[in-house]
Design a protein around this motif. Structure first.
Motif, PDB file in Angstrom:
ATOM      1  N   THR A  17      50.306  43.228  38.199  1.00 30.07           N
ATOM      2  CA  THR A  17      49.599  44.335  38.864  1.00 30.07           C
ATOM      3  C   THR A  17      49.127  43.928  40.259  1.00 30.07           C
ATOM      4  O   THR A  17      49.072  44.758  41.158  1.00 30.07           O
ATOM      5  N   SER A  18      48.798  42.648  40.435  1.00 33.16           N
ATOM      6  CA  SER A  18      48.403  42.167  41.757  1.00 33.16           C
ATOM      7  C   SER A  18      49.567  42.229  42.728  1.00 33.16           C
ATOM      8  O   SER A  18      49.396  42.562  43.901  1.00 33.16           O
ATOM      9  N   HIS A 260      34.825  38.988  44.888  1.00 31.63           N
ATOM     10  CA  HIS A 260      33.774  39.139  45.888  1.00 31.63           C
ATOM     11  C   HIS A 260      33.514  40.591  46.278  1.00 31.63           C
ATOM     12  O   HIS A 260      32.488  40.887  46.894  1.00 31.63           O
ATOM     13  N   THR A 261      34.446  41.462  45.974  1.00 33.34           N
ATOM     14  CA  THR A 261      34.268  42.863  46.358  1.00 33.34           C
ATOM     15  C   THR A 261      34.098  43.758  45.132  1.00 33.34           C
ATOM     16  O   THR A 261      33.044  44.377  44.948  1.00 33.34           O
ATOM     17  N   ILE A 262      35.105  43.821  44.284  1.00 38.59           N
ATOM     18  CA  ILE A 262      35.067  44.754  43.153  1.00 38.59           C
ATOM     19  C   ILE A 262      34.027  44.328  42.110  1.00 38.59           C
ATOM     20  O   ILE A 262      33.158  45.121  41.726  1.00 38.59           O
ATOM     21  N   SER A 263      34.090  43.087  41.658  1.00 39.23           N
ATOM     22  CA  SER A 263      33.156  42.642  40.615  1.00 39.23           C
ATOM     23  C   SER A 263      31.713  42.647  41.115  1.00 39.23           C
ATOM     24  O   SER A 263      30.787  43.034  40.396  1.00 39.23           O
ATOM     25  N   ILE A 299      45.775  51.476  41.352  1.00 39.48           N
ATOM     26  CA  ILE A 299      46.295  50.128  41.142  1.00 39.48           C
ATOM     27  C   ILE A 299      45.147  49.124  41.127  1.00 39.48           C
ATOM     28  O   ILE A 299      45.180  48.138  40.389  1.00 39.48           O
ATOM     29  N   ILE A 300      44.113  49.361  41.929  1.00 37.01           N
ATOM     30  CA  ILE A 300      42.944  48.491  41.906  1.00 37.01           C
ATOM     31  C   ILE A 300      42.253  48.595  40.548  1.00 37.01           C
ATOM     32  O   ILE A 300      41.875  47.589  39.942  1.00 37.01           O
ATOM     33  N   GLU A 301      42.103  49.816  40.063  1.00 38.82           N
ATOM     34  CA  GLU A 301      41.468  50.019  38.764  1.00 38.82           C
ATOM     35  C   GLU A 301      42.290  49.378  37.653  1.00 38.82           C
ATOM     36  O   GLU A 301      41.743  48.781  36.717  1.00 38.82           O
ATOM     37  N   LYS A 304      41.899  45.557  37.584  1.00 38.41           N
ATOM     38  CA  LYS A 304      40.608  45.073  37.088  1.00 38.41           C
ATOM     39  C   LYS A 304      40.260  45.828  35.804  1.00 38.41           C
ATOM     40  O   LYS A 304      39.220  46.463  35.665  1.00 38.41           O
ATOM     41  N   SER A 305      41.153  45.712  34.832  1.00 35.99           N
ATOM     42  CA  SER A 305      41.041  46.500  33.604  1.00 35.99           C
ATOM     43  C   SER A 305      39.784  46.179  32.810  1.00 35.99           C
ATOM     44  O   SER A 305      39.260  47.036  32.093  1.00 35.99           O
ATOM     45  N   GLU A 306      39.265  44.940  32.942  1.00 33.06           N
ATOM     46  CA  GLU A 306      38.062  44.588  32.187  1.00 33.06           C
ATOM     47  C   GLU A 306      36.852  45.399  32.636  1.00 33.06           C
ATOM     48  O   GLU A 306      35.852  45.482  31.926  1.00 33.06           O
TER      49      GLU A 306
END
Length: 390
Positions: A17-18, A260-263, A299-301, A304-306
């Protein structure tokens, strides 16, 4: 053994996915070039034209352009537009006679200025071969200086046109970066928040939005009240690194972006959500708002499926999508209601979770009228270009 298989599957799945994220981030830029004009208008407003920005003084855009090119921001853009036109006629823009564009006294459009400009945005073959970015160096330096004759050639009209959209932002960012500080990165994050406040003041009633106070524990930036639901917003001006936006992305840079951004944004949203939970009688959704442009934030979502599979209340949203939502909130209540109803359906336990881009697509919401009219700085700069030419 099952645990090991699961870990390996997850590793390869996330890598895949990355890779898709990197490939699409690059390819979609070429397929939908409307972003160039929108990015130009948005950057120009945030960096220069926006009035009453609290943190305006933290970045001096005019001083940066003046020091690098010896001219004003508007003159810099006039030269940029001239070079774009010259490249559309011939890959060697400096072969054009000066009489073609220098038609009046006191014009910024001179051979000297155009040569200086192209030199700044050029590299040679040796630099291209040795740079860690490889061919992606051409995103920031779309002109090649040939080895034999020393001629400057535009590599691609796509890259030159992208320079129109990104040029001012990266010129100022690089100016501060070369000073060895993080001043621009830190200040632009604050200017981004100023821009969101500006949007809210233009399209919302004072009671419909608020800036969340910062305490000892970091939380979200904004809360918007749309009646049937409320939206917590954590804004992030961080950009996906260039070495991710390619066919074979740097997976380490991908991980850095997500960590650093999403989490980080998700943790801040949850902190504020916990304080709101039980205090309002309508659903509260969590928005990670990105300044970077993604044609498909799904695609970002997915990557970061967790977070996004376990929490249906959380969405990724681009600044473009927020601009459109707030514009519709003020100008088209029917469309706004359709968006809000689909968001409500999406967060139901038995509902099908849809990202915001998919919701807009279903409703045929494609245009962004926020950047028309008084926000159309590209058209205003075309007029300045015309005044220099005629």
């Amino acid at each position: 053994s099952y645990a090991l298989f699961g870990a390996l599957f997850l590793h390869f799945y996330l890598d895949e996915t990355s890779v898709v994220l990197g490939m699409t981030a690059e390819q979609f830029q070429y397929q939908n070039l409307w972003w160039i004009y929108e990015k130009f208008n948005r950057d120009y407003y945030i960096l220069l034209a926006g009035k009453n920005f609290e943190h305006r003084s933290k970045i001096d855009t005019n001083a940066a352009v003046k020091e690098v090119f010896g001219c004003s921001v508007d003159d810099y853009i006039a030269i940029l537009l001239m070079i774009f036109w010259l490249c559309s006629q011939h890959p060697d823009p400096l072969s054009a006679p000066e009489s073609l564009y220098c038609r009046k006294e006191n014009t910024i459009l001179t051979t000297e200025n155009i040569t200086k400009f192209i030199g700044y945005y050029s590299c040679d073959y040796k630099e291209l071969r040795e740079d860690s970015l490889g061919k992606q160096l051409l995103y920031s330096k779309p002109f090649i200086k040939t080895q034999r004759y020393g001629v400057y050639l535009a590599v691609s009209m796509y890259l030159v046109s992208m320079m129109v959209g990104n040029g001012l932002y990266w010129l100022v960012r690089d100016y501060y970066f070369k000073q060895g500080t993080q001043k621009f990165v830190n200040a632009f994050g604050l200017l981004f928040e100023d821009y969101i406040k500006d949007l809210a003041m233009n399209y919302c009633e004072p009671t419909e939005w608020s800036v969340l106070s910062t305490g000892s524990k970091k939380g979200a930036d904004f809360l918007f009240d749309f009646g049937v639901l409320q939206i917590l917003v954590e804004s992030k001006s961080s950009l996906l690194k260039l070495d991710v936006k390619q066919q074979v992305p740097n997976l380490k840079s991908v991980k850095t972006f997500f960590d650093h951004t999403i989490s980080e944004a998700y943790a801040q949203l949850n902190s504020s959500y916990e304080q709101l939970n039980g205090k309002v009688d309508v659903p509260v959704i969590k928005i990670i708002l990105l300044y970077d442009e993604f044609s498909n934030a799904a695609i970002i979502e997915l990557s970061k499926s967790e977070i996004f599979e376990k929490d249906p209340l959380c969405f990724v949203m681009t600044i473009r999508e927020l601009e459109m939502l707030l514009y519709l909130h003020h100008n088209d209540k029917i469309k706004e209601k359709q968006i809000l109803n689909r968001l409500l359906d999406s967060i139901k336990l038995d509902g099908l979770h849809k990202n915001i881009g998919a919701i807009y697509e279903e409703l045929s919401i494609h245009e962004n009228p926020h950047l028309d009219g008084k926000m159309d700085y590209f058209s205003k700069m075309m007029k300045h270009f015309e005044n220099n030419l005629q």
